[in-house]
Design a protein around this motif. Sequence first.
Motif, PDB file in Angstrom:
ATOM      1  N   GLY A  88      30.984   7.422  45.962  1.00 48.15           N
ATOM      2  CA  GLY A  88      30.364   6.495  45.027  1.00 48.15           C
ATOM      3  C   GLY A  88      29.131   5.826  45.606  1.00 48.15           C
ATOM      4  O   GLY A  88      28.101   5.686  44.933  1.00 48.15           O
ATOM      5  N   LEU A  89      29.195   5.394  46.879  1.00 50.17           N
ATOM      6  CA  LEU A  89      28.032   4.778  47.511  1.00 50.17           C
ATOM      7  C   LEU A  89      26.909   5.786  47.712  1.00 50.17           C
ATOM      8  O   LEU A  89      25.731   5.459  47.524  1.00 50.17           O
ATOM      9  CB  LEU A  89      28.438   4.170  48.861  1.00 50.17           C
ATOM     10  CG  LEU A  89      29.304   2.909  48.805  1.00 50.17           C
ATOM     11  CD1 LEU A  89      29.686   2.467  50.212  1.00 50.17           C
ATOM     12  CD2 LEU A  89      28.589   1.788  48.064  1.00 50.17           C
ATOM     13  N   ARG A  90      27.258   7.000  48.080  1.00 45.06           N
ATOM     14  CA  ARG A  90      26.229   8.032  48.253  1.00 45.06           C
ATOM     15  C   ARG A  90      25.461   8.259  46.963  1.00 45.06           C
ATOM     16  O   ARG A  90      24.229   8.343  46.956  1.00 45.06           O
ATOM     17  CB  ARG A  90      26.880   9.346  48.710  1.00 45.06           C
ATOM     18  CG  ARG A  90      25.884  10.475  48.959  1.00 45.06           C
ATOM     19  CD  ARG A  90      26.609  11.779  49.204  1.00 45.06           C
ATOM     20  NE  ARG A  90      27.356  12.208  48.022  1.00 45.06           N
ATOM     21  CZ  ARG A  90      28.214  13.221  47.998  1.00 45.06           C
ATOM     22  NH1 ARG A  90      28.459  13.883  49.117  1.00 45.06           N
ATOM     23  NH2 ARG A  90      28.840  13.555  46.891  1.00 45.06           N
ATOM     24  N   GLU A  91      26.194   8.341  45.836  1.00 44.21           N
ATOM     25  CA  GLU A  91      25.527   8.547  44.555  1.00 44.21           C
ATOM     26  C   GLU A  91      24.679   7.337  44.185  1.00 44.21           C
ATOM     27  O   GLU A  91      23.558   7.484  43.687  1.00 44.21           O
ATOM     28  CB  GLU A  91      26.580   8.807  43.466  1.00 44.21           C
ATOM     29  CG  GLU A  91      27.388  10.075  43.665  1.00 44.21           C
ATOM     30  CD  GLU A  91      26.530  11.324  43.669  1.00 44.21           C
ATOM     31  OE1 GLU A  91      25.754  11.503  42.708  1.00 44.21           O
ATOM     32  OE2 GLU A  91      26.627  12.099  44.630  1.00 44.21           O
ATOM     33  N   ALA A  92      25.203   6.131  44.415  1.00 47.17           N
ATOM     34  CA  ALA A  92      24.462   4.922  44.052  1.00 47.17           C
ATOM     35  C   ALA A  92      23.215   4.748  44.911  1.00 47.17           C
ATOM     36  O   ALA A  92      22.195   4.235  44.438  1.00 47.17           O
ATOM     37  CB  ALA A  92      25.372   3.699  44.181  1.00 47.17           C
ATOM     38  N   GLN A 138      33.885  -1.416  35.975  1.00 51.88           N
ATOM     39  CA  GLN A 138      33.750  -2.507  36.932  1.00 51.88           C
ATOM     40  C   GLN A 138      33.765  -1.991  38.373  1.00 51.88           C
ATOM     41  O   GLN A 138      33.046  -2.504  39.235  1.00 51.88           O
ATOM     42  CB  GLN A 138      34.874  -3.523  36.720  1.00 51.88           C
ATOM     43  CG  GLN A 138      34.755  -4.316  35.428  1.00 51.88           C
ATOM     44  CD  GLN A 138      35.996  -5.161  35.149  1.00 51.88           C
ATOM     45  OE1 GLN A 138      37.106  -4.826  35.567  1.00 51.88           O
ATOM     46  NE2 GLN A 138      35.812  -6.261  34.438  1.00 51.88           N
ATOM     47  N   LEU A 139      34.580  -0.966  38.632  1.00 49.00           N
ATOM     48  CA  LEU A 139      34.609  -0.382  39.973  1.00 49.00           C
ATOM     49  C   LEU A 139      33.262   0.231  40.328  1.00 49.00           C
ATOM     50  O   LEU A 139      32.742   0.029  41.435  1.00 49.00           O
ATOM     51  CB  LEU A 139      35.701   0.686  40.050  1.00 49.00           C
ATOM     52  CG  LEU A 139      37.133   0.199  40.257  1.00 49.00           C
ATOM     53  CD1 LEU A 139      38.115   1.359  40.091  1.00 49.00           C
ATOM     54  CD2 LEU A 139      37.287  -0.431  41.632  1.00 49.00           C
ATOM     55  N   LEU A 140      32.683   0.987  39.410  1.00 45.72           N
ATOM     56  CA  LEU A 140      31.393   1.611  39.677  1.00 45.72           C
ATOM     57  C   LEU A 140      30.298   0.566  39.820  1.00 45.72           C
ATOM     58  O   LEU A 140      29.379   0.718  40.631  1.00 45.72           O
ATOM     59  CB  LEU A 140      31.053   2.607  38.568  1.00 45.72           C
ATOM     60  CG  LEU A 140      32.002   3.809  38.459  1.00 45.72           C
ATOM     61  CD1 LEU A 140      31.553   4.742  37.342  1.00 45.72           C
ATOM     62  CD2 LEU A 140      32.086   4.568  39.777  1.00 45.72           C
ATOM     63  N   LEU A 141      30.381  -0.506  39.027  1.00 43.96           N
ATOM     64  CA  LEU A 141      29.410  -1.586  39.160  1.00 43.96           C
ATOM     65  C   LEU A 141      29.533  -2.251  40.531  1.00 43.96           C
ATOM     66  O   LEU A 141      28.519  -2.559  41.182  1.00 43.96           O
ATOM     67  CB  LEU A 141      29.624  -2.620  38.052  1.00 43.96           C
ATOM     68  CG  LEU A 141      28.729  -3.879  38.108  1.00 43.96           C
ATOM     69  CD1 LEU A 141      27.250  -3.477  38.011  1.00 43.96           C
ATOM     70  CD2 LEU A 141      29.104  -4.858  37.003  1.00 43.96           C
ATOM     71  N   ALA A 142      30.769  -2.476  40.981  1.00 48.14           N
ATOM     72  CA  ALA A 142      30.971  -3.067  42.304  1.00 48.14           C
ATOM     73  C   ALA A 142      30.403  -2.183  43.403  1.00 48.14           C
ATOM     74  O   ALA A 142      29.801  -2.677  44.368  1.00 48.14           O
ATOM     75  CB  ALA A 142      32.465  -3.312  42.537  1.00 48.14           C
ATOM     76  N   LEU A 143      30.563  -0.865  43.271  1.00 47.54           N
ATOM     77  CA  LEU A 143      29.982   0.051  44.254  1.00 47.54           C
ATOM     78  C   LEU A 143      28.465  -0.017  44.236  1.00 47.54           C
ATOM     79  O   LEU A 143      27.815   0.033  45.287  1.00 47.54           O
ATOM     80  CB  LEU A 143      30.455   1.477  43.986  1.00 47.54           C
ATOM     81  CG  LEU A 143      31.866   1.840  44.426  1.00 47.54           C
ATOM     82  CD1 LEU A 143      32.194   3.277  44.051  1.00 47.54           C
ATOM     83  CD2 LEU A 143      32.045   1.644  45.923  1.00 47.54           C
ATOM     84  N   ARG A 144      27.880  -0.124  43.045  1.00 48.02           N
ATOM     85  CA  ARG A 144      26.418  -0.224  42.964  1.00 48.02           C
ATOM     86  C   ARG A 144      25.925  -1.518  43.617  1.00 48.02           C
ATOM     87  O   ARG A 144      24.856  -1.537  44.240  1.00 48.02           O
ATOM     88  CB  ARG A 144      25.966  -0.137  41.505  1.00 48.02           C
ATOM     89  CG  ARG A 144      26.107   1.259  40.898  1.00 48.02           C
ATOM     90  CD  ARG A 144      25.322   1.384  39.608  1.00 48.02           C
ATOM     91  NE  ARG A 144      25.852   0.540  38.549  1.00 48.02           N
ATOM     92  CZ  ARG A 144      26.787   0.925  37.682  1.00 48.02           C
ATOM     93  NH1 ARG A 144      27.312   2.141  37.770  1.00 48.02           N
ATOM     94  NH2 ARG A 144      27.214   0.108  36.747  1.00 48.02           N
ATOM     95  N   GLU A 145      26.702  -2.591  43.479  1.00 47.42           N
ATOM     96  CA  GLU A 145      26.316  -3.851  44.115  1.00 47.42           C
ATOM     97  C   GLU A 145      26.373  -3.730  45.634  1.00 47.42           C
ATOM     98  O   GLU A 145      25.483  -4.225  46.343  1.00 47.42           O
ATOM     99  CB  GLU A 145      27.225  -4.980  43.629  1.00 47.42           C
ATOM    100  CG  GLU A 145      26.999  -5.350  42.161  1.00 47.42           C
ATOM    101  CD  GLU A 145      27.992  -6.391  41.662  1.00 47.42           C
ATOM    102  OE1 GLU A 145      28.964  -6.669  42.395  1.00 47.42           O
ATOM    103  OE2 GLU A 145      27.790  -6.914  40.557  1.00 47.42           O
TER     104      GLU A 145
END
Length: 421
Positions: free
Chosen positions: A279-283, A400-407
């Motif tokens: 997820g972090l790699r994609e973000a 919300q999980l994906l948003l948290a990873l983007r943050e």
Amino acid sequence: MTEVTTVLDVTLHEYGPAVSVALGAAAGRALAVSGMLESVTPDPGREGHWLLRAGSRVGAVRTLGGAVVRIRPKTPVSRLFFLLGFTLDPSRAWRDSREGTVDTGSYEDIVPALAHAVERQIDTALRQGVIQGYRTVEESSLVVRGRLREADQIRRHFGRTPPVEIAYDAYTADTAENRILRAAVERLLRLPGVPGAVRRRLGHQRARLADALPLIRGQELPRWQPSRLNTRYQPALRLAEAVLRGASPEHRPAGAEPLAVDGFLLDMNKLFEDFVTVGLREALLGHGLTARLQDTHHLDTAGLVRMRPDLVVRTGDGRTPVAVVDAKYKVEKGGGHHNADLYQALAYATVLGLGESHLVYASGRQPQRSLEVRGTASGRDGRGMRLHQHSLDLSLTPDQLLLALREIAGRLAGTTTPPRS
């Protein structure tokens, strides 16, 4: 205090209390050696019973003699499969049940949900028919077809005909993709706890894939390449490969028949780590940064002590590290710290020459906490090395999980401290 059960179908809970189960000595030893559970020991208070305690692996296994052990996760099954689906294919819109997520039906246990999900994905993949492809066949034949294998003909038959050694390209349904799907179906049919309705549908899918040869257990999975022709197969293939790579060890004591411990388990440690890093790699792509998973470095100058951070963030050209991340499937302590994790994060930042290091926990009381390391102040800005602890609550919705990873990715991208000299 230990819970007790005397049935041969026992339910454990991820990192829950030990359960006393009536098991034969051989089955208990096989389960202990398998490493599937956190601990398996004879119950000192009850003869013929074993104390079983689950760790981070969730799912179901069947021991020698037919005893079934089910391990329920702390995370809801639907959320768990969202993590799995996103990790397998982050390019798809794994957002909610209406758009691309893994369909687990209404099942709340891992194995029934998995069997339902795989069957639904395979049904979707085969809806337009079984794909076929060309495969090179080498065989002895009474009829010449394709190319004559002259060297084999001379070596095996001394030049006499027939039979003849030939090679040709056959257009067949026996492709790598269909073999993987068939193997996943057959594996699921052997697992404990698959509901009857799902089992019947899996049997139907196996019949549709009958022209694909079965895989030999223990061999590597056949390789396939994503292409325009197998696009509709790809979600099913990725999920099928996850099924086939599920834990299924066998224990064979010296001079005895095999003691099989078979089942399907997901390691929540690995699943959380994969979800966070992928997820972090994609973000981070949106910030013009690249990321390497399990990047190998060494603690010492002689290269004897290897270290592999979960994620090393680098500049767009991939040359310069700018941040390092380690994911931990544990709760970030509210009143204290996981000291060993902080030492590890400090070592990563030191070796990579960074002024910061990041830890991501599965849960915590605060979204982020930071520590400044004593004695590491830099002459450039007077700040010491900083260790950041983030918490990612798995009870959040997928969005919300994906948003948290983007943050978190945004904080990583804002790590502008240059490597320490």
